[in-house]
Each structure stands twice: as C-alpha cells, then as structure tokens.
Design a protein around this motif. Structure first.
Motif, PDB file in Angstrom:
ATOM      1  N   ARG A 124     -41.063  31.334  35.698  1.00  0.00           N
ATOM      2  CA  ARG A 124     -40.318  31.882  36.833  1.00  0.00           C
ATOM      3  C   ARG A 124     -40.253  33.401  36.707  1.00  0.00           C
ATOM      4  O   ARG A 124     -39.794  33.934  35.706  1.00  0.00           O
ATOM      5  N   SER A 125     -40.717  34.092  37.726  1.00  0.00           N
ATOM      6  CA  SER A 125     -40.535  35.544  37.802  1.00  0.00           C
ATOM      7  C   SER A 125     -39.591  35.802  38.969  1.00  0.00           C
ATOM      8  O   SER A 125     -39.693  35.158  40.010  1.00  0.00           O
ATOM      9  N   GLN A 126     -38.669  36.722  38.766  1.00  0.00           N
ATOM     10  CA  GLN A 126     -37.598  36.907  39.749  1.00  0.00           C
ATOM     11  C   GLN A 126     -37.241  38.378  39.900  1.00  0.00           C
ATOM     12  O   GLN A 126     -37.299  39.143  38.947  1.00  0.00           O
ATOM     13  N   MET A 127     -36.835  38.737  41.116  1.00  0.00           N
ATOM     14  CA  MET A 127     -36.303  40.069  41.395  1.00  0.00           C
ATOM     15  C   MET A 127     -34.943  39.868  42.076  1.00  0.00           C
ATOM     16  O   MET A 127     -34.831  39.136  43.048  1.00  0.00           O
ATOM     17  N   GLU A 128     -33.946  40.519  41.518  1.00  0.00           N
ATOM     18  CA  GLU A 128     -32.565  40.370  42.000  1.00  0.00           C
ATOM     19  C   GLU A 128     -32.022  41.732  42.409  1.00  0.00           C
ATOM     20  O   GLU A 128     -32.266  42.729  41.746  1.00  0.00           O
TER      21      GLU A 128
END
Length: 173
Positions: A124-128
């Motif tokens: 999982r790659s994520q940007m918050e």
C-alpha cells in the motif's frame, strides 16, 4: 451510495474538527503528543469501481521526530476483504498545523468476496493531507493504492479514499 457515505463522513469530520477548535486544551508540541491511534472510513476500489465497497481502518502510528516513522494498519471492507501490514510514514509540515504524509506499507491481503488483487502479498502506498490541532488531535483525507507489484499473474490494483481521525494515545486512555 458511496457519494452519500462521503458526504456523511465529511460532515462527521467537520463536526469533530469544530469540536476540537472549541476545546480549551493546551497546545501540545508536535512530537510530545505520543503515539497516534487512527480511525478511518471511506471507499474501497473507488477509481475502477468494479468491486466498490465501504472501507474501515484502524492504524497505530509512532509519533516522534524521526524522518521515517513506523506504523501498523488493519483494514477491512464490506465485501469481507482485509489488509494487515507494518510500514513507514513521514510527515512534512507545510505550516504549523497543515501537513502532508506519504507512507508505504507491505502487508497481507485476504480477499473475502472483494476484488481479486492477484496475490496475498500486497503493498500500500498512500498520500495523506491533514490538519493537526493544538490538542494533538488530527483529521485528514488520504488516497492510497494497493498492488502486488507484479508478484502475481494478475495485478489490477485498487485505490481507496478515506477520511481519518488520529488521536494521541494519551487522550484515549
């Protein structure tokens, strides 16, 4: 259905933010708030929409002054899928309160009746994008991509968009 869910989630996040603004808590330095416990809800497989579902997530984040910080996450959706992983995240404060937080989390995906991602090992790659209140409480919105990086015969990937509330551990117990 998903649009209605997002409207409700945004309303709830707004109410929480409003309550946080009116609280008379002392300002807590950024890293002294201690570990964070995150509660998230949103839409699973949002962009492709083939197997759209509602997603819920529980996340533990170590909160310190390191550039890369550890996290542990558990996600489940309404189609019976689950993802559990341990990874890293970083925080880039754009202002005193406004931050951007990229993360990367390898983990195990159990499909249930949900989308076939092609392999049990997923990444999982994520940007918050979030806001840190003076009390240490945080609200954010994030988009993530889960994929097996070509390890399986299939690699359709999936995207989720979630709204999160991150609470300093000390404020819960």
């Amino acid at each position: 259905m998903i649009v209605r869910l997002f409207r409700r989630l945004i309303t709830v996040a707004g109410l929480i933010a409003l309550c946080s603004l009116t609280a008379h808590a002392e300002s807590v330095p950024r890293y002294e708030a201690g570990p964070l416990l995150g509660f998230s809800a949103g839409a699973f497989d949002l962009t492709q929409g083939e197997d759209a579902a509602i997603e819920g997530r529980l996340e533990y984040r170590q909160n310190n002054d390191w550039w890369f910080k550890p996290l542990a996450t558990f996600m489940a959706n309404t189609d019976g899928a689950a993802f559990a992983g341990i990874g890293i995240y970083s925080e880039i404060f754009l202002t005193e309160n406004f931050y951007l937080s990229p993360s990367f989390t390898p983990g195990v995906f159990l499909r249930g009746q949900s989308k076939n991602l092609g392999h049990p090992i997923e990444f999982r790659s994520q940007m918050e994008l979030g806001w840190r209140f003076e009390s240490g409480l945080r609200t954010s919105v994030s988009i993530n991509h889960i994929s097996n990086a070509g390890m399986g015969n299939r690699n359709p990937g999936t995207e989720s968009v979630v709204i999160s509330l991150l609470v300093p551990f000390g404020q819960l117990f």
